[in-house]
Design a protein around this motif. Structure first.
Motif, short mmCIF file in Angstrom:
data_model
loop_
_atom_site.label_atom_id
_atom_site.label_comp_id
_atom_site.label_asym_id
_atom_site.label_seq_id
_atom_site.Cartn_x
_atom_site.Cartn_y
_atom_site.Cartn_z
N UNK A 21 0.95 -1.50 0.69
CA UNK A 21 -0.05 -0.09 -0.02
C UNK A 21 0.82 1.42 -0.36
N UNK A 22 0.78 2.44 -0.67
CA UNK A 22 0.93 2.91 -0.48
C UNK A 22 0.23 4.18 -0.65
N UNK A 23 -0.06 4.98 1.36
CA UNK A 23 -1.16 5.92 1.32
C UNK A 23 -1.46 7.05 0.64
N UNK A 24 0.09 7.73 -0.21
CA UNK A 24 -0.20 8.68 -0.04
C UNK A 24 -0.68 8.91 -2.11
N UNK A 25 0.49 8.27 -2.78
CA UNK A 25 -0.25 7.82 -3.87
C UNK A 25 -1.63 6.95 -4.37
N UNK A 26 -2.27 6.21 -3.31
CA UNK A 26 -3.13 6.06 -3.66
C UNK A 26 -3.39 4.19 -4.30
N UNK A 27 -2.11 3.74 -3.87
CA UNK A 27 -1.65 2.27 -4.43
C UNK A 27 -1.67 1.24 -3.95
N UNK A 258 -9.36 6.92 6.36
CA UNK A 258 -8.30 6.07 6.60
C UNK A 258 -7.28 6.01 7.76
N UNK A 259 -7.02 4.99 8.20
CA UNK A 259 -5.30 5.64 8.72
C UNK A 259 -3.75 4.96 8.18
N UNK A 260 -4.30 4.46 6.76
CA UNK A 260 -3.27 4.71 5.88
C UNK A 260 -3.21 5.90 4.40
N UNK A 261 -4.28 5.54 4.23
CA UNK A 261 -4.63 6.37 2.96
C UNK A 261 -5.23 7.89 2.82
N UNK A 262 -4.25 8.75 2.11
CA UNK A 262 -4.45 10.18 2.56
C UNK A 262 -4.92 10.93 0.72
N UNK A 308 -7.54 19.06 5.40
CA UNK A 308 -7.50 17.88 5.87
C UNK A 308 -7.99 16.49 4.67
N UNK A 309 -6.51 15.93 4.64
CA UNK A 309 -7.21 14.58 3.67
C UNK A 309 -8.13 14.01 3.88
N UNK A 310 -8.49 13.95 3.61
CA UNK A 310 -10.05 13.03 4.20
C UNK A 310 -10.81 12.55 3.37
N UNK A 311 -11.33 10.99 2.26
CA UNK A 311 -11.81 10.79 1.02
C UNK A 311 -12.54 9.79 1.37
N UNK A 312 -13.70 9.52 0.81
CA UNK A 312 -14.20 7.93 0.52
C UNK A 312 -13.29 6.82 1.01
#
Length: 365
Positions: A21-27, A258-262, A308-312
């Motif tokens: 998982x790459x939580x910054x790039x969404x991978x 999400x704890x990991x995805x930003x 804040x980077x909060x997404x679905x």
């Protein structure tokens, strides 16, 4: 004094070849393959990939799928046990007990050879959908529907649930749902399961440990929470007042963050497309329109205003998919487990192969 990380946030606990998982790039990758490249495969192929470490060729997939089909049926004694459950509780309670019951009928339960674990793997992946569907039908005093060998893993589940052959799009949606639920690195249920496996407990016990952890509303139970939220909001006109009231009270809005995805959860993008297509096929876009409105409002409030980077996350649009598949909210967490069991088994096998009992320390205060 060593630094204590509350919730183990940011702590790297082990090496894995199963997912990335790459939580910054969404991978998100399973075994090095991006999730976007896996969702058009059959669930059986992705299950095989997670457990065996490679995408199966045609012959391997055919053999694996046939083994699953041969093991879908649950016996009469198991069905009798299901009928005794208290159906006023969340369905995952029933699934947890049913898997424990299944272990009692498996003569290889306490055998730890590679062949025994392979046999248990097939039984677990194959029987999860049958048990979940049978549990639901038993709650309405209906007899379970036997599986059909000519249907895919996802389509067969929908058939056993309702007695109707799903449309092509419904079958596709269920397959994609199981794939997107199958694996996600060291999420709470997987980590708890690896702790159990590290004690050299058997595969059934480890999976039951995963089920118990998945039940929580901050993990697998969040999907049911989103479905309940959509019912509570009801329509687009109520969306903004609902969100603003929640924010004012500093209450959590289910399906976001999400704890990991930003950034945007890559699974959520796929679910959103499936939900949109199902809404069109159903001739009723109201659930999808409501969800999209909630997303737009929250993007404005979280990202544009608060920065804040909060997404679905994965639960948000998957709940909309379940609405269009007419899946009851109380089944949401159990269906999540149907997909996740392949990833759980992969982690058990990886733990068994290079084991050291997981035993952290605590800071006494």
């Amino acid at each position: 004094m060593e630094e204590m990380k509350k919730g183990l946030e940011g702590v790297v606990a082990l090496d894995t070849k199963i997912s990335y998982i790459d939580g910054i790039q969404g991978i998100l990758m399973y075994r090095g393959v991006k999730i976007e490249d896996l969702v058009d495969l059959p669930y059986d192929a992705v299950s095989y990939l997670l457990i065996n470490g490679k995408i199966p060729n045609e012959s391997e997939l055919s053999e694996y799928s046939q083994e699953l089909k041969d093991n879908r049926i649950i016996n009469g004694k198991q069905i009798d046990v299901l009928k005794e459950f208290d159906f006023g509780v969340e369905a995952l309670d029933g699934l947890r007990t049913a898997i424990s019951c299944t272990a009692h009928f498996d003569l290889e339960n306490n055998h730890h050879s590679p062949d025994a674990n392979k046999n248990k793997t097939i039984k677990l992946v194959a029987k999860f959908p049958t048990i979940v569907a049978a549990l639901h039908r038993a709650s309405f005093d209906k007899e379970p529907i036997e599986p059909k060998d000519d249907l895919s893993h996802g389509a067969n589940f929908l058939y056993m649930l309702t007695g109707k052959i799903p449309t092509d799009l419904e079958a596709e949606a269920m397959e994609k749902d199981l794939i997107l639920s199958a694996e996600h690195e060291l999420n709470p249920s997987t980590f708890s399961l690896r702790i159990a496996a590290s004690t050299l407990s058997d595969l059934y016990s480890a999976v039951i440990c995963g089920l118990c952890t998945l039940k929580g509303p901050l993990h697998g139970g969040a999907r049911k929470g989103v479905m309940d939220m959509l019912d509570e909001v009801g329509n687009i006109e109520n969306a903004r007042p609902y969100v603003l009231n929640k924010l004012e009270r500093k209450e959590k809005i289910m399906g976001f963050g999400h704890r990991v995805y930003k950034t945007y959860d890559p699974r959520a993008r796929i679910y959103k497309d499936v939900a949109r297509r199902l809404s069109i096929e159903n001739g009723d876009t109201s659930w999808f329109d409501l969800a999209e409105e909630l997303e737009n409002i929250l993007y404005h409030e979280f990202v544009e205003i608060r920065g804040k980077p909060i997404y679905p996350n994965v639960d948000f649009y998957s709940a909309v998919v379940y609405k269009y598949l007419n899946i009851p909210a109380e089944l949401a967490t159990s269906i999540f487990a149907m997909g996740r069991v392949s990833g759980w088994i992969a982690h058990c096998m990886e733990q068994y192969a290079d084991n050291r009992v997981i035993r952290p320390r605590a800071h006494f205060v």
